[in-house]
Design a protein around this motif. Structure first.
Motif, mmCIF file in Angstrom:
data_model
loop_
_atom_site.group_PDB
_atom_site.id
_atom_site.type_symbol
_atom_site.label_atom_id
_atom_site.label_comp_id
_atom_site.label_asym_id
_atom_site.label_seq_id
_atom_site.Cartn_x
_atom_site.Cartn_y
_atom_site.Cartn_z
ATOM 1 N N ASN A 75 0.806 -1.221 0.000
ATOM 2 C CA ASN A 75 0.000 0.000 0.000
ATOM 3 C C ASN A 75 0.840 1.273 0.000
ATOM 4 O OD1 ASN A 75 -2.293 -1.608 0.090
ATOM 5 N ND2 ASN A 75 -2.495 -1.481 2.319
ATOM 6 N N ASP A 76 2.017 1.222 0.633
ATOM 7 C CA ASP A 76 2.869 2.419 0.668
ATOM 8 C C ASP A 76 3.708 2.585 -0.593
ATOM 9 O OD1 ASP A 76 4.860 0.503 0.934
ATOM 10 O OD2 ASP A 76 5.351 1.005 3.016
ATOM 11 N N GLY A 77 3.639 1.597 -1.488
ATOM 12 C CA GLY A 77 4.349 1.696 -2.758
ATOM 13 C C GLY A 77 5.837 1.437 -2.687
ATOM 14 N N SER A 107 -2.952 -9.300 1.138
ATOM 15 C CA SER A 107 -4.222 -8.949 1.761
ATOM 16 C C SER A 107 -4.337 -7.422 1.796
ATOM 17 C CB SER A 107 -4.285 -9.512 3.181
ATOM 18 O OG SER A 107 -3.252 -8.951 3.981
ATOM 19 N N PRO A 108 -5.549 -6.885 1.930
ATOM 20 C CA PRO A 108 -5.714 -5.420 1.924
ATOM 21 C C PRO A 108 -4.880 -4.712 2.987
ATOM 22 C CG PRO A 108 -7.848 -6.475 1.651
ATOM 23 C CD PRO A 108 -6.871 -7.570 1.957
ATOM 24 N N ASP A 109 -4.643 -5.350 4.133
ATOM 25 C CA ASP A 109 -3.830 -4.714 5.174
ATOM 26 C C ASP A 109 -2.347 -5.039 5.050
ATOM 27 O OD1 ASP A 109 -3.679 -7.346 5.991
ATOM 28 O OD2 ASP A 109 -4.760 -7.055 7.875
ATOM 29 N N ASN A 110 -1.974 -5.786 4.008
ATOM 30 C CA ASN A 110 -0.572 -6.128 3.728
ATOM 31 C C ASN A 110 0.077 -6.990 4.804
ATOM 32 O OD1 ASN A 110 0.566 -3.106 1.925
ATOM 33 N ND2 ASN A 110 -0.997 -4.623 1.477
ATOM 34 N N LYS A 111 -0.735 -7.641 5.644
ATOM 35 C CA LYS A 111 -0.177 -8.474 6.702
ATOM 36 C C LYS A 111 -0.117 -9.944 6.326
ATOM 37 C CE LYS A 111 -1.599 -5.418 10.482
ATOM 38 N NZ LYS A 111 -2.404 -5.305 11.742
ATOM 39 N N THR A 112 -0.686 -10.282 5.177
ATOM 40 C CA THR A 112 -0.681 -11.665 4.708
ATOM 41 C C THR A 112 -0.318 -11.702 3.231
ATOM 42 O OG1 THR A 112 -2.439 -12.219 6.286
ATOM 43 C CG2 THR A 112 -2.015 -13.802 4.522
ATOM 44 N N VAL A 147 -6.499 -10.724 -4.085
ATOM 45 C CA VAL A 147 -7.408 -10.323 -3.010
ATOM 46 C C VAL A 147 -7.773 -8.855 -3.211
ATOM 47 C CG1 VAL A 147 -7.775 -10.148 -0.530
ATOM 48 C CG2 VAL A 147 -6.343 -11.989 -1.447
ATOM 49 N N ALA A 148 -9.062 -8.582 -3.428
ATOM 50 C CA ALA A 148 -9.528 -7.215 -3.674
ATOM 51 C C ALA A 148 -9.611 -6.427 -2.366
ATOM 52 C CB ALA A 148 -10.894 -7.252 -4.359
ATOM 53 N N LYS A 149 -9.875 -5.131 -2.489
ATOM 54 C CA LYS A 149 -9.965 -4.256 -1.310
ATOM 55 C C LYS A 149 -11.060 -4.694 -0.352
ATOM 56 C CE LYS A 149 -10.114 -0.425 -3.793
ATOM 57 N NZ LYS A 149 -10.203 1.019 -4.137
ATOM 58 N N ASP A 150 -12.106 -5.352 -0.868
ATOM 59 C CA ASP A 150 -13.186 -5.818 0.004
ATOM 60 C C ASP A 150 -12.932 -7.225 0.534
ATOM 61 O OD1 ASP A 150 -13.584 -7.386 -2.226
ATOM 62 O OD2 ASP A 150 -15.652 -6.760 -2.586
ATOM 63 N N SER A 151 -11.689 -7.715 0.364
ATOM 64 C CA SER A 151 -11.233 -9.030 0.845
ATOM 65 C C SER A 151 -11.834 -10.210 0.084
ATOM 66 C CB SER A 151 -11.498 -9.203 2.349
ATOM 67 O OG SER A 151 -10.688 -8.312 3.086
ATOM 68 N N THR A 152 -12.467 -9.953 -1.059
ATOM 69 C CA THR A 152 -12.906 -11.069 -1.910
ATOM 70 C C THR A 152 -11.688 -11.701 -2.570
ATOM 71 O OG1 THR A 152 -15.019 -9.997 -2.358
ATOM 72 C CG2 THR A 152 -14.337 -11.733 -3.872
#
Length: 637
Positions: free
Chosen positions: A230-232, A291-296, A343-348
């Motif tokens: 996310n931070d690029g 994952s959207p939170d970049n933790k996985t 994995v999309a932003k909505d976690s799909t």
């Protein structure tokens, strides 16, 4: 004598109860769920808590999208009756999920699976077993526009990923690279291109350029499948296994396996990739996504212990270290190939597979499994999927714009990137609500849109000119129901086509119930030599109930007439009994006694035509004389 009177009262009450349930059924079958629910609830209050009544009550609210009320009545039915139709268990599960009672839903889901072990929904609740191929090849209710991107080359281009108005992808277009003998194309490199966004159109992609990673000078190594944090500042990608001297590493069989590498950005420059610790030289690891939170980190591997040819795994990211990779399990992985997760932003979770029922080869699938461990996998269908390989799906879940890759026949190269935008395929249903007698427009009429399952999906009101407009999904069958106080309902069948934006016409003609000083309804029929109110008669009498509720000060009188057949005295007595029975029904529906001045039978004393005693007449002519009249005496509203 007293016993006989009590028996008569009980019998009359029972008759009304039975009639009321049948009347409710008629309203239900005609999609008048509010009226049906009122009658069913009154039936329950009077002592009938049959499975039929309770489940119908649930359906009335379910079809009106009142999940809370539907859950109550389905729950009562399931609690009281042990062998309820499993379809109601399924609906109860849906209502419990809707109101957030997930544990209750899961409990009943287990029971549903136990009862319906041969029901496809017991394994895949969000799939249909009916015409499965047909459903996959047509996106019912969705308008998806796709475009083969202009930046595609005559070589393989695939694997789009978007970050900050840049699209990253893999391509074999660099003809200075060595030829990969597997497909006789140059080895893959990573590229980026600029995005020009169009609000309601597929974005334009232009100015593709090689993505430069420091220290890379390898013309015989594949690099592909990118994702960026996310931070690029961190980029994960797939590369052939190489050693410290940039030479490819092979196993004993002469195979160079894939590995995942991480590159970090410093002063605008991507550093050379660092191999992740869970790679190995004897199996492949690739296709990373975050994952959207970049933790996985999710990835694909053919490592030992998997469920199929290639499986999807997850691994926790702990700063610069990583946890132990975990197989996503049988809810996702099959004996076949699961590949290209995203994995999309909505976690799909989206991925490609050939292990599920599909149109052909690799198909794209989606699931909310990461949010709900019980969620199932759904085939995305056409146009995302075809008879060829379809893979590397990416979507912005906010805009429903994205990309996928395919080697379908109409492409420019081996694999091509297709842009898409998904919008609901919608059509309009409109028309005019008119008075069927005067042909004048009726303003403020209620118009309902009802789908094939009987569910009310939209409700609007006609304007001052009687005009209404509804929005409907494409390729659907609907009923349009028009209602207004003092009028009989009108209902029309409407079928929408598959072309978004088309308009279907459905004019509604409501028959007025008040004609001069009389409430006019369809003839009320009685059984031969009987005067009890049948269900079909009660259904018509509900029009009288509706009018009198809409006019709380209205006072009427009831007249019942027969034809000339039979003796004069017999017809007089029979018609009077029928008038009194009609009056009692209206009382039973809450109409105050003082609002019905009288209920009198006139037998054959007031014929409306020439068919008197001794005159030969047709059945139709005699029918004109068999009538009930509801004459308005006062309406001070």
């Amino acid at each position: 004598m007293k016993t006989k009177i009590i028996f008569t009262i009980i019998a009359l009450s029972s008759s009304f109860l039975f009639s009321q349930k049948k009347v409710a059924d008629i309203f239900f079958d005609n999609y008048s769920y509010i009226k049906a629910a009122e009658l069913y609830e009154e039936t329950v209050r009077k002592g009938d808590s049959s499975e039929h009544v309770l489940t119908r009550l649930g359906d009335c609210y379910y079809n009106n999208s009142d999940a809370k009320s539907a859950a109550i009545w389905y729950g009562i039915a399931l609690d009281k009756y042990k062998k309820v139709n499993p379809e109601y268990i399924y609906k109860y599960i849906q209502t419990q999920r809707s109101v957030g009672n997930y544990e209750v839903a899961d409990t009943w889901l287990a029971k549903f699976k136990e009862i319906q072990n041969d029901d496809r929904r017991a394994e895949e609740l969000n799939k249909s077993n009916i015409s499965l191929y047909e459903s996959l090849e047509s996106r019912k209710g969705v308008d998806v526009k796709i475009k083969n991107l202009d930046i595609n080359s005559k070589y393989s281009d695939f694997g789009a990923f978007v970050y900050n108005d840049q699209m990253y992808f893999a391509s074999a277009r660099n003809t200075e690279n060595k030829i990969y003998k597997w497909n006789n194309e140059p080895f893959l490199d990573m590229y980026s291109a600029e995005i020009k966004s169009g609000k309601n159109n597929i974005d334009s992609i232009f100015n593709p350029a090689a993505l430069l990673i420091k220290g890379k000078e390898r013309g015989d190594v594949h690099e592909a499948s990118i994702c960026i944090t996310n931070d690029g500042n961190t980029l994960y990608f797939t590369r052939d296994n190489v050693n410290n001297r940039n030479q490819k590493v092979y196993d004993k069989k002469g195979t160079s396996h894939l590995k995942i590498y991480k590159s970090t950005k410093t002063d605008g420059q991507w550093a050379d990739g660092i191999e992740l610790p869970f790679n190995d030289n004897v199996y492949s690891t690739g296709h990373p996504t975050l994952s959207p939170d970049n933790k996985t980190l999710y990835f694909v591997s053919d490592r030992e212990g998997g469920m199929g040819q290639t499986d999807i795994y997850s691994v926790a990211i702990n700063g610069d270290t990583y946890g132990t990779p975990e197989n996503l399990g049988e809810k996702i992985n099959t004996e076949g190939r699961e590949m290209f997760p995203f994995v999309a932003k909505d976690s799909t979770l989206y991925f490609s597979s050939d292990g599920y029922f599909n149109i052909g080869l690799l198909d794209i699938f989606k699931t909310t499994f990461l949010k709900d461990g019980n969620a199932e996998v759904e085939n995305m269908g056409a146009p995302y999927n075809s008879g060829a390989d379809d893979f590397a799906y990416y979507v912005d879940s906010d805009t429903q714009k994205g990309y996928f890759s395919s080697n379908r026949a109409d492409g420019k190269g081996g694999d091509d990137i297709y842009g898409f935008i998904a919008q609901p395929c919608l059509q309009l249903i409109n028309g005019t609500v008119r008075d069927a007698k005067l042909l004048t427009p009726i303003p403020m009429a209620t118009v309902q849109l009802i789908d094939e399952t009987g569910k009310i999906v939209e409700v609007v009101t006609s304007d001052v000119n009687g005009l209404y407009e509804l929005e409907a999904n494409c390729n659907q069958k609907y009923k349009v129901l028009g209602m207004k106080a003092d009028y009989k309902d009108d209902i029309k069948d409407v079928v929408t086509t598959g072309i978004s934006g088309e308009t279907q016409k459905a004019d509604l003609n409501l028959i007025p119930l008040i004609n001069d000083n009389e409430i006019v309804i369809n003839p009320i029929f009685f059984d031969f030599d009987k005067w009890n109110i049948r269900a079909d008669a009660a259904y018509e009498l509900e029009n009288i109930v509706s009018v009198m509720r809409a006019h709380p000060n209205m006072v009427i009188k009831i007249e019942s007439h027969t034809d000339s057949r039979g003796s004069d005295s017999y017809n007089l007595k029979l018609s009077d009994r029928r008038a009194k029975s009609t009056q009692e029904y209206l009382y039973s529906r809450g109409i105050a006694k003082e609002r019905i001045e009288s209920a009198i039978g006139y037998g054959e004393t007031k014929l409306v035509n020439e068919c008197s005693n001794g005159v030969a007449c047709s059945v139709e002519k005699h029918q004109e004389n068999r009538r009930s009249k509801f004459i308005i005496l006062n309406d001070n509203n």
